[in-house]
Design a protein around this motif. Sequence first.
Motif, PDB file in Angstrom:
ATOM      1  N   ALA A  29      34.534  49.506  33.196  1.00  0.00           N
ATOM      2  CA  ALA A  29      34.015  50.459  34.181  1.00  0.00           C
ATOM      3  C   ALA A  29      34.997  51.607  34.357  1.00  0.00           C
ATOM      4  N   SER A  30      34.457  52.747  34.759  1.00  0.00           N
ATOM      5  CA  SER A  30      35.297  53.877  35.142  1.00  0.00           C
ATOM      6  C   SER A  30      34.994  54.209  36.601  1.00  0.00           C
ATOM      7  N   ILE A  31      35.674  55.219  37.120  1.00  0.00           N
ATOM      8  CA  ILE A  31      35.549  55.593  38.517  1.00  0.00           C
ATOM      9  C   ILE A  31      34.462  56.650  38.670  1.00  0.00           C
ATOM     10  N   GLY A  32      33.525  56.430  39.593  1.00  0.00           N
ATOM     11  CA  GLY A  32      32.484  57.410  39.874  1.00  0.00           C
ATOM     12  C   GLY A  32      32.936  58.406  40.927  1.00  0.00           C
ATOM     13  N   LEU A  33      32.073  59.355  41.261  1.00  0.00           N
ATOM     14  CA  LEU A  33      32.400  60.386  42.249  1.00  0.00           C
ATOM     15  C   LEU A  33      32.723  59.814  43.621  1.00  0.00           C
ATOM     16  N   MET A  34      32.092  58.719  43.975  1.00  0.00           N
ATOM     17  CA  MET A  34      32.303  58.115  45.287  1.00  0.00           C
ATOM     18  C   MET A  34      33.217  56.898  45.215  1.00  0.00           C
ATOM     19  N   GLY A  35      33.927  56.747  44.088  1.00  0.00           N
ATOM     20  CA  GLY A  35      34.831  55.620  43.930  1.00  0.00           C
ATOM     21  C   GLY A  35      34.157  54.356  43.441  1.00  0.00           C
ATOM     22  N   GLU A  36      32.869  54.442  43.109  1.00  0.00           N
ATOM     23  CA  GLU A  36      32.146  53.269  42.645  1.00  0.00           C
ATOM     24  C   GLU A  36      32.422  53.000  41.162  1.00  0.00           C
ATOM     25  N   ASN A  37      32.154  51.778  40.726  1.00  0.00           N
ATOM     26  CA  ASN A  37      32.305  51.414  39.325  1.00  0.00           C
ATOM     27  C   ASN A  37      31.114  51.931  38.530  1.00  0.00           C
ATOM     28  N   VAL A  38      31.407  52.708  37.496  1.00  0.00           N
ATOM     29  CA  VAL A  38      30.391  53.265  36.620  1.00  0.00           C
ATOM     30  C   VAL A  38      30.521  52.587  35.264  1.00  0.00           C
ATOM     31  N   PRO A  39      29.414  52.103  34.703  1.00  0.00           N
ATOM     32  CA  PRO A  39      29.496  51.434  33.398  1.00  0.00           C
ATOM     33  C   PRO A  39      30.048  52.350  32.317  1.00  0.00           C
ATOM     34  N   VAL A  40      30.879  51.787  31.433  1.00  0.00           N
ATOM     35  CA  VAL A  40      31.426  52.492  30.276  1.00  0.00           C
ATOM     36  C   VAL A  40      30.905  51.785  29.033  1.00  0.00           C
ATOM     37  N   ASN A  41      30.342  52.563  28.114  1.00  0.00           N
ATOM     38  CA  ASN A  41      29.898  51.997  26.842  1.00  0.00           C
ATOM     39  C   ASN A  41      31.108  51.824  25.946  1.00  0.00           C
ATOM     40  N   VAL A  42      31.401  50.600  25.580  1.00  0.00           N
ATOM     41  CA  VAL A  42      32.573  50.314  24.760  1.00  0.00           C
ATOM     42  C   VAL A  42      32.154  49.705  23.437  1.00  0.00           C
ATOM     43  N   GLY A  43      33.044  49.822  22.483  1.00  0.00           N
ATOM     44  CA  GLY A  43      32.828  49.217  21.175  1.00  0.00           C
ATOM     45  C   GLY A  43      34.136  48.685  20.643  1.00  0.00           C
ATOM     46  N   ASN A  44      34.065  47.945  19.560  1.00  0.00           N
ATOM     47  CA  ASN A  44      35.254  47.370  18.908  1.00  0.00           C
ATOM     48  C   ASN A  44      36.137  46.630  19.907  1.00  0.00           C
ATOM     49  N   VAL A  45      35.545  45.814  20.726  1.00  0.00           N
ATOM     50  CA  VAL A  45      36.286  45.064  21.737  1.00  0.00           C
ATOM     51  C   VAL A  45      37.032  43.915  21.060  1.00  0.00           C
ATOM     52  N   ASN A  46      38.315  43.820  21.336  1.00  0.00           N
ATOM     53  CA  ASN A  46      39.153  42.730  20.830  1.00  0.00           C
ATOM     54  C   ASN A  46      39.926  42.124  21.991  1.00  0.00           C
ATOM     55  N   LEU A  47      40.090  40.830  21.932  1.00  0.00           N
ATOM     56  CA  LEU A  47      40.845  40.103  22.943  1.00  0.00           C
ATOM     57  C   LEU A  47      41.911  39.291  22.218  1.00  0.00           C
ATOM     58  N   SER A  48      43.162  39.523  22.581  1.00  0.00           N
ATOM     59  CA  SER A  48      44.253  38.743  21.989  1.00  0.00           C
ATOM     60  C   SER A  48      45.121  38.210  23.122  1.00  0.00           C
TER      61      SER A  48
END
Length: 180
Positions: A29-48
């Motif tokens: 998520a990113s920050i919206g105009l009112m401080g709300e969580n805005v969805p972010v489209n992500v790709g190539n997600v890796n977890l290590s």
Amino acid sequence: MSADYVVFPNGTAYQAAIEINDTASYQFASIGLMGENVPVNVGNVNLSGEKCSVCTYAWNRPWGSPASITFEPGNYTVSYIAPLNNNDLQASFEVPYNVNVTIPQEFDIRNPLLAGISTGANVTRHPDNSTTVQWNKILSFDLRFYDQSHEELLYFFLQVLVIIAIVMLLPFLINRKGNE
């Protein structure tokens, strides 16, 4: 805790690597105009993590809300690629982070009329004209950068304003000189 961001040379996306501790989920998520969580489209997600170099995770994508991943509790690094809008990169954290943002040589942040940097930043300009911006122990940051075409457009606009000002002031100055 650290977060590293690298802006792509074309400025349309960035790659992030964010450390997370003692957790079992991460929300994109990113920050919206009112401080709300805005969805972010992500790709190539890796977890290590400590126990695995490529860890398994499960996606959770509720409609209208930011996507998230869930995994076994522990300490991890989440990396992903996300799009950039209007040359503006921002993030917020629940705990203080050390943040590093690398901006490629195609972009700049030195002109305060075109760029914006959250307070407390340490800016380093490298010999190859790339830039690194660092913050220590922050809860959020906002970084706006620009390319050469935006700077040229600003200078053109300022020149037009000066010409208009001269044209508008010239009759006043001529009239004033005639009255003396």
